[in-house]
Design a protein around this motif. Structure first.
Motif, short mmCIF file in Angstrom:
data_model
loop_
_atom_site.label_atom_id
_atom_site.label_comp_id
_atom_site.label_asym_id
_atom_site.label_seq_id
_atom_site.Cartn_x
_atom_site.Cartn_y
_atom_site.Cartn_z
N GLN A 191 -75.37 -104.62 2.07
CA GLN A 191 -75.28 -105.74 3.01
C GLN A 191 -74.10 -105.55 3.94
N TRP A 192 -74.22 -106.09 5.16
CA TRP A 192 -73.11 -106.16 6.09
C TRP A 192 -72.39 -107.49 5.91
N ALA A 193 -71.06 -107.47 6.03
CA ALA A 193 -70.25 -108.68 5.96
C ALA A 193 -69.83 -109.07 7.37
N ASN A 194 -70.19 -110.27 7.79
CA ASN A 194 -69.85 -110.78 9.12
C ASN A 194 -68.56 -111.59 9.04
N PHE A 195 -67.61 -111.32 9.94
CA PHE A 195 -66.34 -112.02 9.88
C PHE A 195 -65.74 -112.12 11.28
N VAL A 196 -64.90 -113.13 11.47
CA VAL A 196 -64.26 -113.37 12.76
C VAL A 196 -62.89 -112.69 12.81
N ARG A 197 -62.16 -112.75 11.74
CA ARG A 197 -60.92 -112.00 11.58
C ARG A 197 -60.63 -111.94 10.08
N ASN A 198 -59.80 -110.97 9.69
CA ASN A 198 -59.41 -110.91 8.29
C ASN A 198 -57.94 -111.25 8.15
N GLY A 218 -76.74 -111.05 6.99
CA GLY A 218 -75.54 -110.54 6.37
C GLY A 218 -74.81 -111.62 5.59
N THR A 219 -73.62 -111.29 5.14
CA THR A 219 -72.81 -112.17 4.31
C THR A 219 -71.58 -112.63 5.10
N PRO A 220 -71.37 -113.94 5.27
CA PRO A 220 -70.20 -114.42 6.00
C PRO A 220 -68.95 -114.44 5.13
N ILE A 221 -67.82 -114.05 5.74
CA ILE A 221 -66.54 -114.07 5.04
C ILE A 221 -65.54 -114.85 5.89
N PHE A 260 -68.20 -116.14 1.30
CA PHE A 260 -66.91 -115.65 0.80
C PHE A 260 -65.76 -116.38 1.50
N TYR A 261 -64.67 -116.52 0.76
CA TYR A 261 -63.47 -117.19 1.27
C TYR A 261 -62.28 -116.42 0.75
N GLN A 319 -70.03 -104.13 3.16
CA GLN A 319 -69.07 -103.49 4.05
C GLN A 319 -68.82 -104.38 5.26
N PHE A 320 -67.54 -104.55 5.61
CA PHE A 320 -67.19 -105.34 6.78
C PHE A 320 -67.77 -104.71 8.05
N ASP A 321 -68.31 -105.56 8.93
CA ASP A 321 -68.84 -105.08 10.20
C ASP A 321 -67.72 -105.11 11.24
N PHE A 322 -66.85 -104.11 11.19
CA PHE A 322 -65.75 -104.01 12.15
C PHE A 322 -66.23 -103.77 13.58
N PRO A 323 -67.24 -102.90 13.81
CA PRO A 323 -67.65 -102.66 15.20
C PRO A 323 -68.10 -103.94 15.92
#
Length: 582
Positions: free
Chosen positions: A338-345, A405-408, A34-35, A302-306
């Motif tokens: 699925q969990w979405a893995n992200f560095v920042r939104n 998971g899914t990278p965003i 995802f982008y 769902q974004f993995d915020f924790p």
């Protein structure tokens, strides 16, 4: 021309790339890249200083060549311009600055031809106060649109706190004309819709139906706990009693937020076999997992915020244990989720799940100046300018693509863009995409751009797409390689995650384990070299380096060296072998 700095060869390379087969029956979003981007800051095609849909279409070859398979578009609807497009005045149209519905259809068509699906922001938890619905609702207490919003004669004794405490003192604002208070979890310019009301739900269905019919493949739901709230006092776990409150403060409809989400999910399933829901749920795992629901009635992604928040704590400490312990507690999900893995939104880097002392640690290291912070819980900076070490940046993205998971990605992350702290609030990280040394975003004078690019070491002169496309050692090349490896092994996306304990504190060691496939990954959070002792409990065991293809005999314990912020990925043979680290 300046605004189209991708060369003809580069565009043809992207266009020639074989599109990803799109099978409407599969769970495509579980193994997608995802982008997220904002159309108005991505590419201007007509020289007015505002990005637009034709400009985005011109950049699709770049995104396809990067390996993106799904675009998440931030709001592109008509707006009152008080919350960067999230204060919407019409859910059924396009901001005329950005283009037309015809342009949107063309974008969807061209993107799909390149194997890129598109999802859009779904923000029907509130409207702008300039929306026709709210203008009508505030005419009188008896207006038919009155109950489309939430009104009370007096605010409740213990109201929910505002999402933006630096801008709002309360979630209730008095309307002078009618003398009642209306609810707004966000800005007072954004009154909350009464999503418990059947008439509002029908409008939600119409809106979802319109974009699905045009070819959208899913929706990112903004602020799920506030939209699908469940009852009084539930703000932290799922929202407040926003829906179902009449003008006199009485309950008007039986309402359960999780059930309402299930109804939306059911509507999507009836209209599209491929559409899905990505939810913004910034809650601890135990509270957040209920928004997944059962197999067919909750969020799919769902974004993995924790984990994201512990990532920054581990970076500050040079110690992987904060992140490793959180990942070890991440709930398993079934094959429909699925969990979405992200560095920042695209918002502030929110750190509200950290303990106060932990938050202070991160603030002191990554946001030492008050102007770098926002809302008392977040940072309005991007990763490269915070860590100021590209080795750490590369390791963080390697880890993002090494987890199940899914990278965003947020636009510009692939080239290491920074922020412009002269731009207020969360907009500091929503600056124009840096295509070339002179910007490349628009042919208009920079003073006319919708937002100003940063200056200094992270400005377009130093950080831009053109330069990095020409450099095989660039961060952009690094991200392209990571994306290629991730897409080549769909087993990783839905693998079981095993966090390995017992190794050096600075190293996060984990195994992604699927059926007849497993990968061992090591990522160091230290700014100095370290080594890890690996033992594989299996005969004829082999570790195959995913970057070089070199095979390592692992029948006896071995020691692997990691450079500062180093990382290694290994295919594990046999796949069911147990691994220990020390």
């Amino acid at each position: 021309m300046t605004r189209f700095r991708i060369s003809q060869d580069q565009m043809l390379k992207g266009a020639r790339r074989a599109p990803i087969p799109i099978d409407a029956a599969d769970l495509w979003w579980r193994h997608s890249v995802f982008y997220c981007l904002d159309i108005e800051t991505f590419q201007d095609s007509d020289g007015d200083g505002v990005g637009d849909i034709p400009g985005l279409i011109s950049r699709l070859p770049y995104l396809a060549d990067l390996g993106v398979t799904c675009l998440w578009l931030m709001p592109f609807f008509p707006t009152a311009h008080r919350d960067d497009g999230y204060d919407i005045t019409d859910f059924f149209s396009i901001d005329p600055r950005l283009g037309t519905l015809g342009d949107m259809v063309e974008l969807l068509r061209v993107a799909r031809g390149m194997g890129i699906r598109i999802i859009v922001d779904f923000v029907m938890n509130h409207t702008s106060d300039q929306h026709a619905w709210f203008k009508q609702a505030r005419r009188s207490k008896d207006d038919p649109k009155r109950h489309w919003y939430v009104w009370r004669d007096e605010p409740p004794e213990n109201p929910d706190p505002p999402v933006f405490p630096d801008k709002e003192d309360s979630t209730w604002t008095r309307d002078e004309k009618t003398g009642q208070y209306y609810l707004h979890h966000f800005l007072h310019d954004q009154p909350d819709l009464n999503v418990a009301l059947p008439d509002v739900r029908r409008e939600i269905d119409k809106n979802l139906g319109l974009w699905l019919e045009l070819g959208v493949s899913g929706f990112r739901i903004d602020a799920v706990p506030f939209m699908f709230n469940s009852g009084p006092g539930d703000a932290g776990a799922g929202g407040s009693n926003a829906g179902g409150t009449g003008a006199d403060g009485s309950e008007t409809h039986e309402y359960n937020g999780v059930d309402h989400l299930a109804r939306v999910r059911e509507f999507l399933a009836r209209r599209s076999a491929e559409a899905f829901l990505l939810g913004e749920v910034n809650l601890p795992y135990e509270q957040g997992k209920r928004w997944f629901g059962q197999a067919r009635d909750g969020l799919q992604l769902q974004f993995d915020f924790p984990a994201m928040q512990r990532l920054y704590l581990s970076l500050v400490r040079g110690d992987a244990r904060a992140l490793g312990d959180m990942l070890a507690s991440r709930p398993e999900v079934d094959s429909s989720q699925q969990w979405a893995n992200f560095v920042r939104n695209h918002d502030e880097l929110t750190l509200d799940q950290l303990a106060p002392k932990e938050l202070d640690e991160v603030f002191e290291a990554f946001a030492p100046e008050e102007g770098m912070r926002v809302y008392g819980r977040g940072i309005r900076r991007r990763l490269p300018s915070m860590v100021q070490d590209e080795r750490a940046v590369r390791m963080v993205y390697a880890l993002t693509f090494a987890l199940p998971g899914t990278p965003i990605l947020f636009y510009g992350e692939e080239i290491g863009m920074g922020e412009n702290l002269d731009v207020p609030g969360r907009l500091a990280v929503r600056t124009p995409m840096q295509w070339a040394s002179e910007g490349g975003f628009s042919t208009a004078r920079p003073s006319r751009w919708v937002r100003q690019a940063p200056a200094g070491p992270y400005g377009p002169e130093q950080v831009n797409v053109d330069d990095q496309l020409a450099d095989p050692g660039s961060l952009l090349s690094h991200l392209r390689q990571l994306i290629g490896l991730y897409r080549s092994t769909p087993e990783q996306a839905w693998a079981h995650l095993e966090v390995l304990h017992g190794g050096p504190a600075e190293v996060l060691a984990h195994v992604c384990r699927g059926e007849d496939w497993a990968m061992l990954a090591l990522h160091s959070f230290a700014d100095k070299g370290t080594s890890v002792r690996i033992t594989v409990d299996a005969d004829d065991s082999i570790l195959t380096d995913r970057m070089t293809g070199a095979a390592i005999d692992a029948t006896a314990p071995l020691s692997l060296d990691l450079e500062p912020y180093g990382w290694r990925w290994f295919l594990l043979h046999p796949a069911d072998a147990e691994v220990t680290v020390r």
